[in-house]
Design a protein around this motif. Structure first.
Motif, short mmCIF file in Angstrom:
data_model
loop_
_atom_site.label_atom_id
_atom_site.label_comp_id
_atom_site.label_asym_id
_atom_site.label_seq_id
_atom_site.Cartn_x
_atom_site.Cartn_y
_atom_site.Cartn_z
N VAL A 1 0.87 -1.18 0.00
CA VAL A 1 0.00 0.00 0.00
C VAL A 1 0.90 1.23 0.00
CG1 VAL A 1 -1.80 1.25 1.23
CG2 VAL A 1 -1.77 -1.23 1.26
N GLU A 2 0.65 2.06 -0.97
CA GLU A 2 1.42 3.30 -1.02
C GLU A 2 0.55 4.40 -0.44
OE1 GLU A 2 4.09 4.85 -4.42
OE2 GLU A 2 2.17 5.87 -4.57
N VAL A 3 0.99 4.95 0.67
CA VAL A 3 0.24 6.00 1.35
C VAL A 3 0.93 7.32 1.07
CG1 VAL A 3 -0.75 6.71 3.54
CG2 VAL A 3 -0.20 4.33 3.15
N THR A 4 0.15 8.29 0.68
CA THR A 4 0.71 9.61 0.40
C THR A 4 0.51 10.49 1.62
OG1 THR A 4 0.05 9.27 -1.86
CG2 THR A 4 0.75 11.49 -1.24
N PHE A 5 1.60 10.89 2.21
CA PHE A 5 1.55 11.78 3.36
C PHE A 5 1.87 13.19 2.92
CE2 PHE A 5 2.60 7.81 5.57
CZ PHE A 5 1.61 7.82 6.52
N LYS A 6 1.19 14.12 3.51
CA LYS A 6 1.50 15.52 3.22
C LYS A 6 1.75 16.22 4.55
CE LYS A 6 -0.26 19.53 0.76
NZ LYS A 6 -0.70 20.45 1.79
N ASN A 7 2.87 16.85 4.63
CA ASN A 7 3.20 17.59 5.84
C ASN A 7 2.79 19.04 5.63
OD1 ASN A 7 4.29 18.74 8.06
ND2 ASN A 7 6.41 18.27 7.58
N PRO A 8 1.77 19.50 6.32
CA PRO A 8 1.32 20.88 6.08
C PRO A 8 2.17 21.91 6.81
CG PRO A 8 -0.09 19.84 7.67
CD PRO A 8 0.94 18.82 7.31
N LEU A 9 3.05 21.45 7.66
CA LEU A 9 3.79 22.38 8.51
C LEU A 9 5.12 22.76 7.90
CD1 LEU A 9 3.28 20.80 12.02
CD2 LEU A 9 1.92 22.51 10.88
N LYS A 10 5.66 23.82 8.44
CA LYS A 10 6.99 24.23 8.02
C LYS A 10 8.05 23.57 8.91
CE LYS A 10 5.29 28.73 6.48
NZ LYS A 10 4.08 28.99 7.26
N VAL A 11 7.64 22.56 9.61
CA VAL A 11 8.53 21.86 10.52
C VAL A 11 8.66 20.42 10.02
CG1 VAL A 11 8.89 21.23 12.92
CG2 VAL A 11 7.55 23.22 12.37
N SER A 12 9.85 19.89 10.15
CA SER A 12 10.03 18.50 9.75
C SER A 12 9.34 17.58 10.74
CB SER A 12 11.51 18.15 9.71
OG SER A 12 12.17 19.01 8.84
N LEU A 13 8.86 16.47 10.23
CA LEU A 13 8.24 15.49 11.09
C LEU A 13 9.02 14.19 10.98
CD1 LEU A 13 4.50 15.95 10.15
CD2 LEU A 13 5.63 16.78 12.17
N ALA A 14 9.12 13.52 12.07
CA ALA A 14 9.77 12.21 12.02
C ALA A 14 8.75 11.16 12.39
CB ALA A 14 10.94 12.19 12.99
N LEU A 15 8.41 10.34 11.44
CA LEU A 15 7.51 9.24 11.72
C LEU A 15 8.37 8.00 11.93
CD1 LEU A 15 4.72 9.70 9.05
CD2 LEU A 15 5.09 10.92 11.14
N SER A 16 7.89 7.13 12.75
CA SER A 16 8.61 5.89 12.91
C SER A 16 7.61 4.78 13.18
CB SER A 16 9.61 6.01 14.05
OG SER A 16 8.97 6.50 15.20
N ASN A 17 8.10 3.58 13.02
CA ASN A 17 7.27 2.38 13.21
C ASN A 17 5.96 2.47 12.44
OD1 ASN A 17 9.22 1.46 14.87
ND2 ASN A 17 8.19 2.11 16.75
N LEU A 18 6.12 2.83 11.21
CA LEU A 18 4.95 2.99 10.36
C LEU A 18 4.45 1.61 9.94
CD1 LEU A 18 3.69 5.55 9.11
CD2 LEU A 18 5.12 5.17 7.14
N SER A 19 3.21 1.32 10.21
CA SER A 19 2.68 0.03 9.77
C SER A 19 1.20 0.17 9.46
CB SER A 19 2.89 -1.03 10.85
OG SER A 19 2.17 -0.68 11.99
N LEU A 20 0.69 -0.81 8.77
CA LEU A 20 -0.72 -0.76 8.38
C LEU A 20 -1.58 -1.40 9.45
CD1 LEU A 20 -0.49 -1.76 4.64
CD2 LEU A 20 -1.14 0.44 5.52
N LEU A 21 -2.78 -0.90 9.57
CA LEU A 21 -3.76 -1.51 10.47
C LEU A 21 -4.77 -2.24 9.61
CD1 LEU A 21 -4.40 1.46 12.86
CD2 LEU A 21 -3.08 -0.57 13.33
N TRP A 22 -5.16 -3.40 10.06
CA TRP A 22 -6.09 -4.16 9.23
C TRP A 22 -7.01 -4.98 10.10
CZ3 TRP A 22 -5.02 -8.93 10.95
CH2 TRP A 22 -3.70 -9.18 11.33
#
Lengths: 139, 1276
Positions: free
Chosen positions: B759-780
């Protein structure tokens, strides 16, 4: 000269708002927003007595301790608000009037741009320039 | 100003009431204590008179006194003085009062509509009223007015006392001492000879009634029947088990007092450290016993800090302890029983009667008498001319010494009069009149007094007179005197500026604003209130600003924005004063105006404040909502500001998370562009493996193209048709590998067990700040499919849905079971730059069949701070504010437009791209290409190899391929395959042909071969792939040669292959599978061949006799290659013919040139003689083509075999189908290399030919080879 210049749409949301960068921007947003009450009061008062022949320039909306707020409403109910430092006594009513006229002309130019979508925030270099001129002139 | 419970008249009237002091003997105190009350408290609920009283004014007019209230307080003498500011204790009490009075949510809100604003505003502000009441009560008595000076004193003695008369005497002396000794400046007394009222308390339970009665008779003798009273009470014993319900009228009066008391106790500890004298503390304790309000008026522990903000700025800790304390206090009082437990309803009536008796018989006549006295004094003075009187005063220094205040150096209010100065008498009379509601007389007196004071420049007195003149003018019922607002304005200004007495100014403002409000002058009221805000008291400023805001909203032209703005200011002051709940309420009300109207900067600011306040008030959910608004609103804040917002949000969020751990909460950041979600079924593929080149297939990197999709659909349809013997099944659906917003997602997609779903998920960061995501996984969620025969283990599990939606940290034991169902891949680190849109590809691997629903993504969110990321300890920092949460996909299907309902409303169809059905295993093929060229000359034949590999655990069959360019390639026909060499190594000489060594023999008759077209026959477009046994077992692979022929037109050609295969077992949900391959071939120009046929006019030679009707075929060959791709020269190796009727017979080389070489731009002309085939061949039933090879070199190429024949027939079919009827005179100019040219020449010279066909049907195959200069690049 002016410390904050704002253009407000008919529906009272800001199309353009700029203030001198040295000061707290939020404060000016609040000031301008609150001045809309006075603008509306003035429009409704004038509208009854004079009908269509209404002067666009509303004059001094209200003075605060530090600033004077002036208003101007176009026939399409777009509002211009100029906030001036109270200490600046050299500024006469006539000069404020001419500032508004200049602003209105520039605003008309922006609206004439076929690529501008009316109701969108104003993003025009020419308009920016006029506003900057008003804010820096005579310091 | 919000509506009040009281009317304005009531409010003003109640603010100024006759004050009565109480002096109790110890015994009397003890008796009343039984009820958990002191005497003043005992009387308090009954202090409002229900019946009307009467009084005569100096002109003997009878006046009615309605609804009078008296204020009874215990006498507590102390030496302190009044000042213009409230002391810290008073401030704290006020603060506490406001704090304890909160708005009940949703109960008292009214909806106000102004323009397009719909606001719900709290209609009443009980906290303000409470504050006002408490404030007015705590007003210190001042010298310049008499309204709150004591008019009378109750002397209370119990009947159980040994000699009550002596006690009365003692108390009377005590009162006299307090008033006249000069030791105490407080309490202040109205008139020198204060009314003393003697009360004998008789406890019915304890004392003898007889004795009390006789004592009372004695008292009547002594003090007159008007000056004493026998109060009998306590008619029952205190008992807790007594269940008789008696209303407790004290509770509403004493609740607040208990708070006050508690405050005092709390006050002792901290202040005693600062104040050295213990005596004062003792004094404080003694004072505490007295009426609370008295203590408030003048507290001994007055700190000498005019700016008490220090105590207010740190309220959180204090107020919590206070609160706790007050709760303790309540529990204590609750345990000791409620108030008045020894009193029956009869006793209540007795007390009521007592007050009435006291007021009507004692107090009112006393007042009446005094008014009359004062009036007489004033009248006697009237003889003198006022102006003369004052003038002489000025010139001779008069009888009065102007005296500056010693205690208050700040007091610049001009002169102070001594207490009994004649100027004050008129004021005194005015106050008395005011107290008994004779407002008309009061007004005229105030008015006169005002003039006097002003002429004396006694500003404080003048201001007081002005204030009261205005109030009494307002209260005069039925008199058409306009309310003199300017009196009030002058008074306020004088209090503020001249006297520097903020307390009085505030009182004045409160009255004036209330009166103006009642007259509808909201704007003036608001101006007054706003003027009164100042730096010295945040609480007062906040309350007044809030009232001002209410004024704005109540105006005729509702000023919504001003309301909002002042609400914000009020909120700000509230928060400064430590009133968080009120602050939050203010901000929330203001929010209604700013919300979603484009004023994002202001909106963000409010949201941020709401968030903070909510968090500190332990409403984390509200805080999160507010913070979420800031982050998702597309705010225009600066990066640093956003960073702060984010940090705050994460912090709050983390705290909430700790509280509820069961479910993952929704995170607002980063935004998921749901519609851009793409789903890919299948393995991710390696495109190249050594020299092997895998089929390109589909990957997520490709953009979706509608035309391409249609093309693949068409190819697949062809394949399925071919596989089903020409019929397309009804339920045929094209295979979709990659689902996106443009594909047809109405049906559940089919996925195969043990094959990943990406699954390709498109994330958009609306902020002018960097975000660090981690442990990204799908819920099912997964519903196992029990019907599936392949699922043997189904009965082991209870029939419920498996999901990984719970917090993964909590349900570790479940993890194994989940992994048995679906393996969820986790992306450990996913960093998003400012305002970046980034895709994440997350994989799932299903292990069982059933229905899978992909619900959302779970991840840890943290703000990435650029500097910290690089450092190793940066990770720890980010760990601190990393929060775990989820976001669900909200995919909306395409808008429906079928029915009328669809068209007139907005409806959306389902989108099932995230709900795949997992089916049992299917075969999976991998296709590799070896030696596959990227560039070819037009018409060039190249041999490559293709390898099919079954990588699944299931056998496959029915391998087919369809292509957009069927001419481009051939696998060789079945008949000829065995002859071709299978090993790629034999193709070294780049000869793709089967050759025979034959020396060139000019003039010899060329050998000919007859080949049936059926040997090469294939159904249109679809080619069966000839693999051994037609079944590919699991893990097996097979390699086949593949001949490619350069396209006829130069340029880049996109050639698409679609490989088709089936499971050997039928009846699956997936009937077949396909594999895509796309190649790009760059074709460059080679030879231009033109052929023309002429009837031979030469006399037949002996050799050709039998073929009398031969023709001459001329072939013009031109090298049109521009030395592209290092081509130097072309050798024409052989020319073959293929036709049903003709054959090339002999090579007649006019130039006698042995081999035909063509360098760039060279031309050559070749001449051949063609003869007709033997008739029996042409007439045979099966159409057979005669192939004749004329080799120009030493080798003969058997053109009838693969691949030459394949390509020939393939071209033939297509051209043939075009040219059934048409016979234009045309030459195929573009016959290159081994080009089959069908030359139909309506030769005019062929008139002699009396054949049924007057056209020549001859196909020529020119075979050439090319010398290519291999450029060797020396790398130095």
């Amino acid at each position: 000269m002016a410390v904050c210049i704002a253009v407000i749409a008919k529906e009272n949301y800001p199309l353009y708002i700029r203030s001198v960068p040295t000061q707290n921007e939020l404060k000016f947003h609040y000031t301008v927003h609150t001045s809309l009450d006075v603008v509306e009061e003035k429009i409704s008062a004038v509208g009854k007595s004079l009908g269509d022949q209404r002067e666009l320039y509303l004059g001094l909306l209200y003075p605060t301790e530090d600033y004077k707020v002036y208003g101007y409403v176009t026939n399409s109910k777009v509002k211009f608000v100029i906030v001036v430092d109270s200490s600046n006594t050299s500024l006469r009513d006539n000069e404020i009037r001419s500032m508004f006229r200049k602003l209105h002309n520039s605003f008309t130019d922006v609206m004439c741009n076929p690529f501008h979508n009316p109701g969108d925030p104003i993003q025009s270099k020419a308009f920016d320039g006029i506003v900057s001129g008003m804010m820096t002139q005579t310091g | 100003m919000a509506k009040c419970v009281q009317s304005v008249q009531e409010f003003v009237q109640d603010s100024f009431v006759p004050m009565v002091a109480v002096l109790c003997s110890e015994e009397a105190e003890r008796v009343t204590r039984k009820n958990n009350l002191n005497f003043a408290e005992l009387l308090r609920p009954f202090c409002r008179l229900t019946s009307e009283g009467h009084i005569r004014d100096p002109n003997n007019q009878l006046l009615i006194v309605k609804n009078l209230r008296v204020c009874v307080n215990n006498l507590s003498p102390n030496p302190s003085t009044a000042s213009g500011v409230l002391n810290p204790l008073q401030r704290r009490v006020l603060n506490e009062v406001v704090l304890s009075c909160q708005s009940q949510e949703g109960t008292l809100s009214s909806v106000i509509t102004a323009g397009d604003y719909h606001l719900s505003v709290s209609a009443t502000t009980p906290w303000f009223e409470a504050y006002r009441e408490s404030f007015l009560q705590s007003m210190p008595a001042s010298d310049h007015e008499f309204l709150n000076h004591y008019l009378a004193c109750l002397l209370v003695v119990s009947s159980t006392e040994a000699v009550p008369v002596e006690q009365f005497l003692k108390l009377s002396q005590e009162q006299h001492r307090v008033q006249h000794s000069g030791e105490y400046t407080y309490p202040k007394w109205f008139i020198p000879n204060t009314l003393k009222y003697y009360v004998l308390l008789h406890d019915i339970e304890e004392g003898e009634e007889q004795r009390a009665d006789t004592l009372y008779e004695d008292m009547k003798q002594r003090y007159g029947s008007q000056g004493c009273y026998l109060l009998k009470f306590n008619s029952r014993k205190f008992s807790t088990e007594d269940e008789e319900q008696i209303p407790d009228p004290w509770s509403q009066y004493l609740h607040r007092n208990s708070l006050h008391n508690q405050d005092l106790i709390g006050e002792v500890a901290p202040t005693s450290n600062e104040e050295d004298s213990m005596g004062e503390v003792d004094c404080h304790h003694s004072a505490e016993k007295g009426a609370v309000t008295n203590i408030l008026d003048n507290h001994p522990l007055q700190l000498d800090t005019p700016n008490s903000s220090g105590s207010l700025e740190t309220p959180s800790g204090v107020s919590t302890t206070l609160k706790k304390g007050s709760r303790d206090w309540e529990s204590v009082t609750g345990a000791s029983g409620s108030h008045g437990t020894c009193l029956t309803l009869n006793d209540h009536d007795r007390i009521r009667q007592f007050i009435q008796e006291f007021t009507f018989r004692g107090l009112l006549p006393h007042i009446e008498k005094n008014i009359r006295q004062l009036n007489d004094q004033l009248l006697s003075r009237k003889g003198l001319s006022r102006s003369l009187f004052t003038a002489t005063k000025k010139w001779f220094g008069g009888g009065k010494v102007p005296e500056k205040s010693v205690n208050e150096p700040k007091n610049t209010c001009g002169l102070l009069y001594p207490p009994e100065a004649p100027e004050l008498q008129i004021r005194k009379m005015a106050d008395l009149c005011f107290l008994v509601q004779h407002y008309e007389l009061a007004y005229s007196c105030y008015h006169t007094a005002k003039k006097d004071f002003l002429s004396d420049q006694a500003m404080l007195y003048a201001a007081g007179a002005l204030e009261m003149a205005a109030v009494s003018a307002f209260l005069q019922a039925g008199v058409a005197r306009p309310y003199p607002a300017h009196y009030m304005d002058t008074a306020i200004q004088t209090y503020r500026e001249v006297c520097k007495n903020m307390v009085l100014a505030e009182r004045c403002t409160l009255f004036s604003a209330e009166i103006l409000k009642s007259q509808g002058k909201y704007s003036d009221a608001a101006t007054l209130l706003i003027k009164m805000t100042s730096e010295d008291s945040d609480l007062r400023s906040a309350l007044l600003l809030e009232q001002a805001a209410h004024c704005f909203i109540n105006m005729r032209n509702t000023m919504v924005r001003k309301f909002a703005f002042h609400m914000i200011l009020a909120g700000h002051r509230f928060s400064k004063a430590g009133q968080r709940k009120h602050a939050l309420r203010c901000y929330c009300q203001a929010m209604q105006v700013y919300k979603e109207r484009g004023w994002s900067l202001a909106e963000d600011h409010i949201n941020f404040t709401i968030g903070r306040q909510s968090f500190t008030l332990n409403k984390p959910e509200d805080a999160i909502t507010a913070f979420r608004q800031i982050l998702t609103n597309g705010s225009r804040q600066t990066a640093s500001q956003q960073c702060a917002f984010l940090r705050e949000y994460l912090y709050v969020y983390k705290n909430v998370m700790q509280e509820n751990e069961a479910n993952l909460p929704q995170l607002p950041l980063p935004c998921i562009i749901s519609s851009a979600t793409r789903v890919y079924f299948g393995h991710e593929r390696r495109l190249a493996e050594g020299e092997k080149q895998a089929a390109t297939h589909v990957s997520l990197d490709q953009e979706y193209d509608q035309d391409l999709a249609a093309m693949w659909f068409h190819l697949e349809e062809q394949l399925v048709t071919a596989a089903n013997r020409g019929v397309v099944p009804v339920n045929f659906l094209p295979t979709q590998f990659c689902l996106n917003s443009q594909t047809d997602n109405l049906r559940h997609p089919l996925a195969v067990v043990e094959e990943p779903i990406v699954v390709e998920v498109t994330f958009k960061n609306p902020l002018k700040v960097s975000l660090a995501l981690s442990n990204l996984s799908l819920l099912w969620t997964f519903t196992p499919d029990f019907a599936s025969p392949g699922q043997r283990t189904a009965e082991e599990l209870p029939s419920h849905t498996v999901t990984n939606e719970q917090n993964p940290a909590l349900v570790m034991n479940d993890k194994e079971r989940k992994d048995n169902t679906v393996t969820t891949e986790t992306i450990l680190e996913f960093h998003m730059g400012p305002e970046e849109t980034k895709m994440a590809r997350i994989r799932l691997l299903p292990h069982r069949t059933g229905q899978l629903n992909i619900v959302g993504v779970a991840y840890h969110l943290a703000a990435a701070f650029p500097g910290e990321m690089a450092q190793s300890e940066g990770n720890q920092v980010t760990d601190l504010i990393r929060v775990c949460g989820r976001q669900d996909f909200k995919i909306q299907g395409p808008r429906l437009n079928q029915t009328k309902e669809d068209k007139i409303s907005v409806r959306h169809g389902p989108d099932r791209r995230l709900d795949p059905i997992i089916t049992p295993p299917m075969p999976l093929i991998e296709v590799f290409f070896l030696q596959f060229p990227t560039a070819l000359l037009c018409g060039e034949i190249r041999k490559a190899y293709v390898e099919f590999c079954n990588v699944s655990g299931v056998a496959l069959c029915g391998l087919r391929v369809a292509s957009t360019h069927p001419h481009f390639f051939t696998f060789g026909s079945q008949a000829t395959t065995p002859l071709t060499p299978l090993s790629p190594s034999s193709a070294e000489n780049c000869s793709a042909y089967k050759t025979l060594v034959t020396p060139f023999q000019p003039g010899s008759v060329e050998p000919e071969m007859l080949v049936s077209a059926e040997d090469f026959n294939q159904p249109t477009g679809v080619i069966d792939i000839p693999i051994n046994g037609s079944v590919l077992q699991p893990g097996e692979s097979t390699q086949l040669p593949l001949w490619l022929r350069g396209p006829d037109h130069e340029g880049v050609h996109e050639i698409n292959f679609l490989f088709y295969y089936e499971n050997t077992k039928k009846g699956n949900k997936i009937s077949h599978r396909v594999l895509r391959h796309t190649v790009f071939i760059c074709a460059s120009r080679s030879l231009n061949v033109q052929a023309s046929a002429y009837h031979s006019s030469a006399p037949h030679s002996s050799l050709d006799n039998k073929d009398s009707n031969g023709t001459l075929v001329f072939i013009d060959v031109e090298n049109i290659n521009m030395s592209e791709a290092g081509v130097r020269e072309f050798h024409i190796v052989q020319v073959s013919s293929s036709s049903q009727h003709w054959r090339l017979h002999k090579f007649i080389n006019p130039a006698k040139d042995k081999d035909c070489k063509l360098t760039s731009r060279e031309r050559a002309k070749l001449c051949f003689k063609a003869t007709q085939c033997r008739p029996h061949q042409a007439n045979s039933e099966v159409k057979k083509y005669t192939f004749a090879d004329l080799n120009l070199g030493n080798e003969r190429i058997i053109s009838s075999l693969t691949p030459c024949g394949d390509f020939f027939f393939r071209c033939c079919r297509t051209t043939g189908s075009h040219q059934v009827d048409v016979a234009p005179s045309r030459t195929l100019s573009s016959s290159r290399s081994q080009s089959s040219v069908s030359t139909e020449d309506k030769a005019l010279e062929m008139t002699k030919i009396v054949k049924k066909c007057n056209e020549l049907d001859l196909n020529l195959i020119v075979i050439w080879k090319v010398h290519i200069l291999v450029k060797i690049n020396l790398v130095t």
